[in-house]
Design an enzyme around this catalytic site. Structure first.
Site, PDB file in Angstrom:
ATOM      1  N   SER A  63      -3.389   6.159  -3.697  1.00  0.00           N
ATOM      2  CA  SER A  63      -2.119   6.078  -4.269  1.00  0.00           C
ATOM      3  C   SER A  63      -1.441   4.491  -4.759  1.00  0.00           C
ATOM      4  O   SER A  63      -0.962   4.501  -5.708  1.00  0.00           O
ATOM      5  CB  SER A  63      -0.996   6.238  -3.268  1.00  0.00           C
ATOM      6  OG  SER A  63      -1.072   5.470  -2.039  1.00  0.00           O
ATOM      7  N   ASP A 212      10.052   3.108   0.609  1.00  0.00           N
ATOM      8  CA  ASP A 212       9.147   3.614   1.812  1.00  0.00           C
ATOM      9  C   ASP A 212       8.421   2.838   2.563  1.00  0.00           C
ATOM     10  O   ASP A 212       7.669   3.077   3.659  1.00  0.00           O
ATOM     11  CB  ASP A 212       8.181   4.831   1.043  1.00  0.00           C
ATOM     12  CG  ASP A 212       7.285   4.163   0.301  1.00  0.00           C
ATOM     13  OD1 ASP A 212       7.131   2.878   0.050  1.00  0.00           O
ATOM     14  OD2 ASP A 212       6.336   4.824  -0.406  1.00  0.00           O
ATOM     15  N   HIS A 215       4.430   1.377  -0.936  1.00  0.00           N
ATOM     16  CA  HIS A 215       4.031   1.461  -2.183  1.00  0.00           C
ATOM     17  C   HIS A 215       4.451  -0.158  -2.665  1.00  0.00           C
ATOM     18  O   HIS A 215       5.662  -0.032  -2.656  1.00  0.00           O
ATOM     19  CB  HIS A 215       4.042   2.617  -2.991  1.00  0.00           C
ATOM     20  CG  HIS A 215       3.283   3.914  -2.313  1.00  0.00           C
ATOM     21  ND1 HIS A 215       3.971   4.698  -1.508  1.00  0.00           N
ATOM     22  CD2 HIS A 215       1.854   3.960  -2.530  1.00  0.00           C
ATOM     23  CE1 HIS A 215       3.139   5.660  -1.259  1.00  0.00           C
ATOM     24  NE2 HIS A 215       2.024   5.365  -1.867  1.00  0.00           N
TER      25      HIS A 215
END
Length: 238
Positions: A63, A212, A215
């Site tokens: 990711s 979050d 990231h």
């Protein structure tokens, strides 16, 4: 690189969140809808443009490579491409990042990704291993998977640059010692380029993370690309 326990502790928190966003160990590796949509659009654009670029780079990771949570033009691959173009390189960076990928998942899909390209890449930037850490996978297995991927690429005569991860100390001194040598050992074994820690410059700075807490923001990606791009540009000259 990481010189104090605070930064190591933040690394652990970061990696714990990394594993939380990926699928469970026994589930198929799936791409979240927002990443899938962005990747589809990016791949369509890249397919049309790869033929026009002199240099093709594949960014193959999880990711962190996929640009999770960002506009499709703000992820690692497009930002690296922009930095290299600004440095005078006629280059296309293909985004082959999949959220939640372990080294085993990456190994399973590598041939498919390479075979689906319009031509052989001039460089593959390979960055997997963070999800292995928090799933408690044996460092020996992670090393074997990464070894197999580098070997696949060399068998295809494709240059490789490894971007590493670091194990947090609370996993134990023996585990950390075994894991942390994986990337430099493989770089030495196969004589490939190494960027020791992909998140260097971002870990320890919460302001460079999305809400979050996992990231990097667009600004965080800029920091990462700013550190990696000169080494990539140098590799392209060699």
């Amino acid at each position: 690189m990481l010189k104090n326990l605070f930064v190591y502790g933040f690394t652990l928190a970061f990696l714990q969140l990394l594993i939380a966003c990926g699928p469970a160990p026994d589930e198929p590796q799936a791409v979240p809808k927002d990443v899938e949509t962005a990747s589809t659009a990016t791949e369509s654009d890249q397919t049309a443009s790869t033929r026009e670029a002199e240099i093709l780079i594949v960014a193959f990771g999880d990711s962190l490579y996929a640009g999770y949570g960002l506009d499709q033009k703000q992820g690692f691959a497009p930002e690296l491409q922009a930095a290299l173009i600004a440095a005078g390189k006629d280059v296309r960076v293909h985004n082959a990042g999949v959220s939640g990928d372990t080294t085993a998942a990456g190994l399973r899909r590598m041939d498919f990704v390479l075979d689906s390209l319009s031509r052989k890449p001039d460089l593959v930037i390979l960055g997997l291993g963070g999800n292995d850490l928090l799933r408690g996978l044996k460092p020996a297995d992670s090393r074997a998977n990464l070894d197999a991927m580098v070997r696949k690429l060399q068998d295809r005569d494709i240059p490789v640059m490894l971007t590493g991860m670091l194990a947090p100390p609370n996993l134990g001194a023996a585990f950390s010692k075994e894991f942390n040598v994986i990337y430099p050992a493989l770089a030495k074994k196969y004589d490939v380029a190494l960027y020791p820690f992909f998140m260097d410059g971002v870990v320890g700075r919460p302001d460079l993370f999305l809400p979050d807490g996992l990231h990097p923001t667009a600004e965080g990606i800029d920091v990462i690309v700013g550190k990696i791009a000169p080494q990539v540009a140098e590799l392209l000259e060699s």
